[in-house]
Design a protein around this motif. Structure first.
Motif, PDB file in Angstrom:
ATOM      1  N   LEU A  23     -10.997  -5.045   1.220  1.00 12.79           N
ATOM      2  CA  LEU A  23     -10.215  -5.745   0.199  1.00 12.79           C
ATOM      3  C   LEU A  23      -8.770  -5.935   0.632  1.00 12.79           C
ATOM      4  O   LEU A  23      -8.197  -7.025   0.462  1.00 12.79           O
ATOM      5  N   GLU A  24      -8.175  -4.882   1.196  1.00 13.06           N
ATOM      6  CA  GLU A  24      -6.769  -5.007   1.594  1.00 13.06           C
ATOM      7  C   GLU A  24      -6.602  -5.986   2.743  1.00 13.06           C
ATOM      8  O   GLU A  24      -5.560  -6.649   2.848  1.00 13.06           O
ATOM      9  N   SER A  25      -7.613  -6.121   3.596  1.00 10.91           N
ATOM     10  CA  SER A  25      -7.534  -7.112   4.676  1.00 10.91           C
ATOM     11  C   SER A  25      -7.567  -8.536   4.126  1.00 10.91           C
ATOM     12  O   SER A  25      -7.167  -9.478   4.801  1.00 10.91           O
ATOM     13  N   GLU A  26      -8.044  -8.673   2.885  1.00 11.20           N
ATOM     14  CA  GLU A  26      -8.105  -9.976   2.219  1.00 11.20           C
ATOM     15  C   GLU A  26      -6.939 -10.182   1.255  1.00 11.20           C
ATOM     16  O   GLU A  26      -6.953 -11.117   0.459  1.00 11.20           O
ATOM     17  N   GLY A  27      -5.962  -9.301   1.309  1.00 13.72           N
ATOM     18  CA  GLY A  27      -4.799  -9.434   0.441  1.00 13.72           C
ATOM     19  C   GLY A  27      -5.024  -8.980  -0.982  1.00 13.72           C
ATOM     20  O   GLY A  27      -4.260  -9.332  -1.884  1.00 13.72           O
ATOM     21  N   ILE A  28      -6.064  -8.177  -1.208  1.00 11.42           N
ATOM     22  CA  ILE A  28      -6.380  -7.656  -2.535  1.00 11.42           C
ATOM     23  C   ILE A  28      -5.931  -6.192  -2.592  1.00 11.42           C
ATOM     24  O   ILE A  28      -6.301  -5.389  -1.739  1.00 11.42           O
ATOM     25  N   GLU A  29      -5.139  -5.844  -3.589  1.00 11.05           N
ATOM     26  CA  GLU A  29      -4.573  -4.498  -3.679  1.00 11.05           C
ATOM     27  C   GLU A  29      -5.533  -3.520  -4.353  1.00 11.05           C
ATOM     28  O   GLU A  29      -6.030  -3.785  -5.454  1.00 11.05           O
ATOM     29  N   VAL A  30      -5.818  -2.410  -3.709  1.00 10.74           N
ATOM     30  CA  VAL A  30      -6.594  -1.332  -4.320  1.00 10.74           C
ATOM     31  C   VAL A  30      -5.595  -0.345  -4.915  1.00 10.74           C
ATOM     32  O   VAL A  30      -4.898   0.364  -4.188  1.00 10.74           O
ATOM     33  N   VAL A  31      -5.507  -0.316  -6.236  1.00 11.09           N
ATOM     34  CA  VAL A  31      -4.470   0.484  -6.898  1.00 11.09           C
ATOM     35  C   VAL A  31      -4.904   1.921  -7.147  1.00 11.09           C
ATOM     36  O   VAL A  31      -4.062   2.788  -7.423  1.00 11.09           O
ATOM     37  N   ALA A  32      -6.213   2.195  -7.070  1.00 10.36           N
ATOM     38  CA  ALA A  32      -6.686   3.572  -7.271  1.00 10.36           C
ATOM     39  C   ALA A  32      -8.126   3.697  -6.794  1.00 10.36           C
ATOM     40  O   ALA A  32      -8.863   2.699  -6.738  1.00 10.36           O
ATOM     41  N   GLU A  33      -8.510   4.910  -6.436  1.00 15.72           N
ATOM     42  CA  GLU A  33      -9.892   5.238  -6.122  1.00 15.72           C
ATOM     43  C   GLU A  33     -10.346   6.345  -7.072  1.00 15.72           C
ATOM     44  O   GLU A  33      -9.536   7.124  -7.574  1.00 15.72           O
TER      45      GLU A  33
END
Length: 227
Positions: A23-33
């Protein structure tokens, strides 16, 4: 449109890490796991994401109950939830769709499909692969029966216009807005208007719930839908 924000909930650290990297490689932010349902609910309340990737089978509170708790809270900015599943958990996915989840992905999803799916549900569309969706509803949908029936929203199909009934039937086959527009000779904007009116009239939150309602009310019968 602001940056897309996602919570990833899965009890396997490698799965969470892999999805984060994709996701981050696609510019999508992961805000929590989150590694269980309780953490997922808390993370959503804390970070207010746009989309949640929710594993079904997790220790303690599972993904289905976590989904119910998240979507039971009245909020104008409630996240869209995508269930992560394998074929042997179909009945949980169906229950999640009835509860308001926006769709489902198999855990072996390709990186391209994962990013596209997150972007799709963020826009308010539903992630419904026609073949898998039909298999789900045909196995588990029963007209006005089952554990979800008592809590299901009011579904008075007589309030729908002939065109809205047609759109509802095609939604039950898993067609996207673009496919609906092509099939009916309409613009995508007009299709979106029809879908919004259907949701409002039936008291449903999501296109996935329209699919469930179409089968449970008998508008589409088991074995009749074709892609």
């Amino acid at each position: 449109m602001s940056a897309l924000r996602v919570v990833v909930a899965d009890d396997q650290a490698l799965v969470r890490t892999g999805f984060r990297l994709i996701l981050e490689s696609e510019g999508i932010e992961v805000v929590a796991e989150a590694e269980d349902g309780e953490q997922a609910v808390a993370a959503v309340r804390r970070t207010r994401p746009d989309v949640v990737l929710m594993d079904i089978r997790m220790p303690g509170l599972d993904g289905l109950e976590a989904t119910r708790r998240i979507l039971a809270e009245p909020s104008a900015d409630a996240p869209r939830i995508i269930m992560l599943t394998t074929f042997d958990l179909d009945h949980y996915v169906y229950a999640a769709m009835a509860a308001g989840a926006s769709g489902f992905l198999l855990k072996d999803v390709t990186p391209e499909h994962l990013a596209a799916a997150v972007r799709l549900v963020r826009t308010g569309d539903a992630l419904l692969a026609p073949a898998i969706t039909r298999r789900l509803v045909e196995r588990f949908a029963r007209p006005d029966t089952g554990p979800e029936a008592a809590s299901a929203p009011h579904r008075e199909l007589s309030t729908l216009t002939p065109r809205e009934l047609e759109v509802t039937t095609l939604l039950a086959r898993g067609l996207s807005n673009a496919e609906l527009a092509a099939r009916l000779g309409l613009s995508e904007a007009t299709v979106k208007t029809h879908v919004a009116r259907i949701l409002a009239k039936l008291g449903l939150r999501d296109r996935a719930q329209v699919v469930v309602a179409a089968y449970e009310t008998g508008l589409v019968s088991v074995g009749s839908a074709q892609a």
